[in-house]
Design a protein around this motif. Structure first.
Motif, short mmCIF file in Angstrom:
data_model
loop_
_atom_site.label_atom_id
_atom_site.label_comp_id
_atom_site.label_asym_id
_atom_site.label_seq_id
_atom_site.Cartn_x
_atom_site.Cartn_y
_atom_site.Cartn_z
N VAL A 41 0.85 -1.19 0.00
CA VAL A 41 0.00 0.00 0.00
C VAL A 41 0.89 1.24 0.00
N GLY A 42 0.53 2.21 -0.84
CA GLY A 42 1.25 3.47 -0.89
C GLY A 42 0.29 4.63 -0.99
N PHE A 48 -4.57 11.49 0.00
CA PHE A 48 -5.71 11.65 -0.91
C PHE A 48 -5.67 10.63 -2.04
N VAL A 49 -4.48 10.13 -2.37
CA VAL A 49 -4.32 9.08 -3.38
C VAL A 49 -3.73 7.87 -2.68
N VAL A 59 -1.62 -3.61 -10.09
CA VAL A 59 -2.36 -2.67 -9.26
C VAL A 59 -3.71 -3.31 -8.95
N GLU A 60 -4.01 -3.43 -7.67
CA GLU A 60 -5.28 -4.02 -7.25
C GLU A 60 -6.37 -2.97 -7.10
N VAL A 81 1.95 8.18 -9.53
CA VAL A 81 3.27 7.58 -9.66
C VAL A 81 3.89 7.37 -8.28
N ALA A 82 3.85 8.38 -7.44
CA ALA A 82 4.45 8.29 -6.10
C ALA A 82 3.76 7.22 -5.25
N ALA A 83 2.43 7.19 -5.28
CA ALA A 83 1.70 6.21 -4.49
C ALA A 83 1.95 4.79 -4.99
N THR A 84 2.01 4.62 -6.32
CA THR A 84 2.27 3.30 -6.89
C THR A 84 3.67 2.83 -6.54
N ASN A 85 4.66 3.70 -6.67
CA ASN A 85 6.02 3.32 -6.32
C ASN A 85 6.15 2.99 -4.83
#
Length: 140
Positions: A41-42, A48-49, A59-60, A81-85
């Motif tokens: 989880v990110g 907010f994201v 990505v689930e 991008v930041a949350a996914t990384n």
């Protein structure tokens, strides 16, 4: 290479299973109940994201706080991008925590390679024996 007996195959299988057992054991609780699947989880933009990923890098889910829509598209894209990384890094850390020590992985790989080598050699001997019998039948 010497002939491989059924006992040799059994020993190699048991060695491989012994090396793999820690992985299986760590996917259940002490009571034998399955645990939750591993997820990473990110978050970005002050939460907010939120992105959740699963093993394999898929990505689930993506959760957006409606207030994120007040941001410009470039900021939202950067937040994705930041949350996914961050989610992928979290997943990698969690997977690393449940895997057996690297030495055990090398031992397991060596055992499986030994088994593969011996299996191929044994199968070649079986096929040669069958071919020899067929040739003998054809000559008679």
């Amino acid at each position: 290479m010497p002939d491989v007996s059924a006992n040799d195959f059994d020993r190699l299988f048991n060695d491989a299973l012994t090396a793999l057992r820690p992985l299986a054991d760590q996917t259940s609780t002490d009571e034998g109940e399955p645990t939750e699947p591993i997820r990473g989880v990110g978050e970005a933009l002050d939460g907010f994201v939120r992105v959740t990923v699963k093993p394999g890098g898929q990505v689930e889910s993506v959760q957006l706080n409606p207030r994120v829509m007040r941001s410009d598209s470039e900021s939202i894209a950067e937040a994705f991008v930041a949350a996914t990384n961050a989610a992928l890094a979290d997943l990698q850390q969690k997977i690393g925590a449940v895997l057996p020590a690297m030495a055990d992985q090398h031992q397991m790989l060596e055992r499986l390679q030994e088994f593969q080598t011996q299996s191929v050699a044994q199968m070649q001997r079986y096929l040669k024996a069958i071919t020899d019998v067929q040739d003998q039948i054809d000559r008679d």
